[in-house]
Design a protein around this motif. Sequence first.
Motif, PDB file in Angstrom:
ATOM      1  N   ARG A  26       0.827  -1.206   0.000  1.00  0.00           N
ATOM      2  CA  ARG A  26       0.000   0.000   0.000  1.00  0.00           C
ATOM      3  C   ARG A  26       0.866   1.264   0.000  1.00  0.00           C
ATOM      4  O   ARG A  26       0.538   2.252  -0.660  1.00  0.00           O
ATOM      5  CB  ARG A  26      -0.933   0.006   1.207  1.00  0.00           C
ATOM      6  CG  ARG A  26      -2.098  -0.953   1.095  1.00  0.00           C
ATOM      7  CD  ARG A  26      -3.008  -0.861   2.307  1.00  0.00           C
ATOM      8  NE  ARG A  26      -3.577   0.471   2.446  1.00  0.00           N
ATOM      9  CZ  ARG A  26      -4.674   0.889   1.813  1.00  0.00           C
ATOM     10  NH1 ARG A  26      -5.304   0.085   0.976  1.00  0.00           N
ATOM     11  NH2 ARG A  26      -5.135   2.116   2.003  1.00  0.00           N
ATOM     12  N   GLU A  27       1.967   1.224   0.742  1.00  0.00           N
ATOM     13  CA  GLU A  27       2.824   2.402   0.830  1.00  0.00           C
ATOM     14  C   GLU A  27       3.442   2.744  -0.514  1.00  0.00           C
ATOM     15  O   GLU A  27       3.398   3.906  -0.952  1.00  0.00           O
ATOM     16  CB  GLU A  27       3.918   2.178   1.873  1.00  0.00           C
ATOM     17  CG  GLU A  27       3.410   2.223   3.311  1.00  0.00           C
ATOM     18  CD  GLU A  27       4.491   1.854   4.299  1.00  0.00           C
ATOM     19  OE1 GLU A  27       5.616   1.546   3.859  1.00  0.00           O
ATOM     20  OE2 GLU A  27       4.233   1.892   5.508  1.00  0.00           O
ATOM     21  N   ALA A  49       9.278   2.026   7.133  1.00  0.00           N
ATOM     22  CA  ALA A  49      10.592   2.467   6.661  1.00  0.00           C
ATOM     23  C   ALA A  49      10.543   3.036   5.244  1.00  0.00           C
ATOM     24  O   ALA A  49      11.065   4.120   4.979  1.00  0.00           O
ATOM     25  CB  ALA A  49      11.582   1.310   6.732  1.00  0.00           C
ATOM     26  N   ALA A  50       9.920   2.318   4.313  1.00  0.00           N
ATOM     27  CA  ALA A  50       9.886   2.784   2.927  1.00  0.00           C
ATOM     28  C   ALA A  50       9.114   4.088   2.802  1.00  0.00           C
ATOM     29  O   ALA A  50       9.564   5.033   2.141  1.00  0.00           O
ATOM     30  CB  ALA A  50       9.274   1.711   2.028  1.00  0.00           C
ATOM     31  N   ALA A  51       7.952   4.165   3.439  1.00  0.00           N
ATOM     32  CA  ALA A  51       7.147   5.385   3.365  1.00  0.00           C
ATOM     33  C   ALA A  51       7.894   6.559   3.985  1.00  0.00           C
ATOM     34  O   ALA A  51       7.887   7.673   3.437  1.00  0.00           O
ATOM     35  CB  ALA A  51       5.807   5.179   4.059  1.00  0.00           C
ATOM     36  N   ALA A  92      11.097   6.962   4.225  1.00  0.00           N
ATOM     37  CA  ALA A  92      12.188   7.327   3.325  1.00  0.00           C
ATOM     38  C   ALA A  92      11.675   8.155   2.153  1.00  0.00           C
ATOM     39  O   ALA A  92      12.282   9.168   1.772  1.00  0.00           O
ATOM     40  CB  ALA A  92      12.888   6.071   2.817  1.00  0.00           C
ATOM     41  N   LEU A  93      10.551   7.760   1.586  1.00  0.00           N
ATOM     42  CA  LEU A  93      10.004   8.477   0.439  1.00  0.00           C
ATOM     43  C   LEU A  93       9.542   9.878   0.815  1.00  0.00           C
ATOM     44  O   LEU A  93       9.749  10.837   0.065  1.00  0.00           O
ATOM     45  CB  LEU A  93       8.853   7.680  -0.170  1.00  0.00           C
ATOM     46  CG  LEU A  93       9.261   6.363  -0.847  1.00  0.00           C
ATOM     47  CD1 LEU A  93       8.035   5.525  -1.180  1.00  0.00           C
ATOM     48  CD2 LEU A  93      10.072   6.640  -2.109  1.00  0.00           C
ATOM     49  N   VAL A  94       8.912  10.008   1.976  1.00  0.00           N
ATOM     50  CA  VAL A  94       8.487  11.335   2.435  1.00  0.00           C
ATOM     51  C   VAL A  94       9.703  12.232   2.656  1.00  0.00           C
ATOM     52  O   VAL A  94       9.721  13.403   2.243  1.00  0.00           O
ATOM     53  CB  VAL A  94       7.659  11.227   3.728  1.00  0.00           C
ATOM     54  CG1 VAL A  94       7.458  12.602   4.350  1.00  0.00           C
ATOM     55  CG2 VAL A  94       6.311  10.582   3.441  1.00  0.00           C
ATOM     56  N   ALA A  95      10.724  11.692   3.287  1.00  0.00           N
ATOM     57  CA  ALA A  95      11.922  12.492   3.570  1.00  0.00           C
ATOM     58  C   ALA A  95      12.612  12.913   2.273  1.00  0.00           C
ATOM     59  O   ALA A  95      13.008  14.077   2.115  1.00  0.00           O
ATOM     60  CB  ALA A  95      12.881  11.694   4.446  1.00  0.00           C
ATOM     61  N   ILE A  96      12.752  11.992   1.342  1.00  0.00           N
ATOM     62  CA  ILE A  96      13.404  12.309   0.070  1.00  0.00           C
ATOM     63  C   ILE A  96      12.596  13.352  -0.694  1.00  0.00           C
ATOM     64  O   ILE A  96      13.140  14.330  -1.215  1.00  0.00           O
ATOM     65  CB  ILE A  96      13.578  11.031  -0.768  1.00  0.00           C
ATOM     66  CG1 ILE A  96      14.655  10.138  -0.133  1.00  0.00           C
ATOM     67  CG2 ILE A  96      13.962  11.374  -2.206  1.00  0.00           C
ATOM     68  CD1 ILE A  96      14.760   8.759  -0.770  1.00  0.00           C
ATOM     69  N   ALA A  97      11.278  13.163  -0.766  1.00  0.00           N
ATOM     70  CA  ALA A  97      10.430  14.110  -1.493  1.00  0.00           C
ATOM     71  C   ALA A  97      10.494  15.495  -0.867  1.00  0.00           C
ATOM     72  O   ALA A  97      10.528  16.512  -1.572  1.00  0.00           O
ATOM     73  CB  ALA A  97       8.992  13.599  -1.525  1.00  0.00           C
ATOM     74  N   THR A  98      10.520  15.559   0.462  1.00  0.00           N
ATOM     75  CA  THR A  98      10.567  16.853   1.149  1.00  0.00           C
ATOM     76  C   THR A  98      11.869  17.592   0.848  1.00  0.00           C
ATOM     77  O   THR A  98      11.868  18.785   0.519  1.00  0.00           O
ATOM     78  CB  THR A  98      10.423  16.656   2.664  1.00  0.00           C
ATOM     79  OG1 THR A  98       9.168  16.020   2.938  1.00  0.00           O
ATOM     80  CG2 THR A  98      10.484  17.983   3.392  1.00  0.00           C
ATOM     81  N   VAL A  99      12.978  16.880   0.940  1.00  0.00           N
ATOM     82  CA  VAL A  99      14.273  17.505   0.678  1.00  0.00           C
ATOM     83  C   VAL A  99      14.379  17.955  -0.772  1.00  0.00           C
ATOM     84  O   VAL A  99      14.842  19.074  -1.072  1.00  0.00           O
ATOM     85  CB  VAL A  99      15.409  16.518   1.029  1.00  0.00           C
ATOM     86  CG1 VAL A  99      16.735  17.035   0.495  1.00  0.00           C
ATOM     87  CG2 VAL A  99      15.486  16.314   2.531  1.00  0.00           C
ATOM     88  N   LEU A 100      13.943  17.115  -1.702  1.00  0.00           N
ATOM     89  CA  LEU A 100      14.024  17.482  -3.110  1.00  0.00           C
ATOM     90  C   LEU A 100      13.115  18.653  -3.434  1.00  0.00           C
ATOM     91  O   LEU A 100      13.466  19.536  -4.226  1.00  0.00           O
ATOM     92  CB  LEU A 100      13.666  16.279  -3.986  1.00  0.00           C
ATOM     93  CG  LEU A 100      14.642  15.110  -3.938  1.00  0.00           C
ATOM     94  CD1 LEU A 100      14.128  13.965  -4.806  1.00  0.00           C
ATOM     95  CD2 LEU A 100      16.028  15.533  -4.410  1.00  0.00           C
TER      96      LEU A 100
END
Length: 352
Positions: A193-194, A326-328, A330-338
Amino acid sequence: MKTSLGFERIAAARIEEEAPHLRARPIPRGFKGLVLVYGCRDPEADARLILERVVEADRVLVVHAVSRASLEEMAAAAAEAARGRIGGGECFAVRTTRRGSHGYTSVDVNVVVGDAVRRATGACVNLESPDKVVAVEIIQDLALISIYPGSMEWRKMRGKHPVLPLLSRVAVVQMPYLGPLDACRNMGVRIGREVQNFEVRELVVAPTGLVDARQLAEFLQGVFEGVESRFEVQRKSYHRRARRVPVYLQDLHQLVRDRRGEPIIVMEPEGEHISRVADRLWEMFRGSRRVNVLVGSREGIPLGVYRYADLVVDIAPGITLSTDYAAASALVAIATVLYERSSQLEEGGGGG
C-alpha cells in the motif's frame, strides 16, 4: 454553517451560547453536516464571530440570496446577488452542492448559474483561481446562494509543485519481512500500500541468499494485495489516471551488481542525516532516470552493499523505524528535501 458529521448539535448549541441573538437549526431536513443560522443582525459580523469562537465550524457562508431549487430561479437569484459583489474585471467560479433528488446535476447548475452571473456582471469564469466564488447550496427544494472571496478556498496545490515526477524515478528495493506467516502477509500488505500510495517507478523485493519459500510467498501475496487495494482507491478517487506500481523479485546482491552505474541509496542509521546530503540527492535525481532506494527489514542492508552505495542516509537519528514504515518514511523524507531544493533553485533563478 458546515461542520463535521456528528457535531451538528454541539455546533448549534455553541453558536447560541456565543451569540444569544442567533438561532441555530442543526441537520436541516435531515441532512447531516449542516447548521442553518437565523436572526443575524449583521451577517458578516455574525459569521466572523462564529468562525472566531466556534471551533466546530468548518465553514461559515453568508447567504446572499434564497430561491426555489429550479435552474431558472437559481440563475436569476445568483445573477441578482452577484451585481455589486463581483466586478467586471474579476473572475469567478460556481460551486454547487446538491442534497436531495433533482432532475439536473451539479454541473448543470454550474453552467446555468455561471452563464447568468457572467451576463449580469461581465466577469469571466476561472475554475482554478477565482477572485470570487458563487456557492449554490441546494437542500431539497431550497437553494441558498453565497458569494465569497476565492481566497477562502483551501487549494491543495496552490503555489506548490507536485512531487510525483520525482517519486516516479524511485525504485524501492525492499528486503522481505520473513517470520511467522501471518506477520509476513500483513507486513507485505502495508508495504504494498505504501509504495502504491507514492506511485514509485517500481518495487523490487530483494531477499539475500537462501530464504524460506513459504514465508517469502506470503510476503509477496501481501504486497500484491496492498498494491491492488490502494490502486483501486486511487483509480476511483483521483482526477487523473493512477499508475499501478510493478513488483519484481531479485536477489539483493545481484541487483546491486546489475545496477552499478545507477544511483544507489541505502537507508540505514549508519548514514548521514538526509538534510546534509540534499545537494547530492538533487544531483542524483536531476541526472538519472532511475534512483534505487534500498530499505532493510528485520535485518538491515548487508554492510558489503554499503561500498557500492552512492549514499547511506539516515532520516530519523536515534530511532529505529519499523519495517512497515521504513519505505514510506524514506520516500516522504526524500520528497521533502528534493522539493525544498527545487524551490530554492527556482526562487534563486537557478537551473534544475
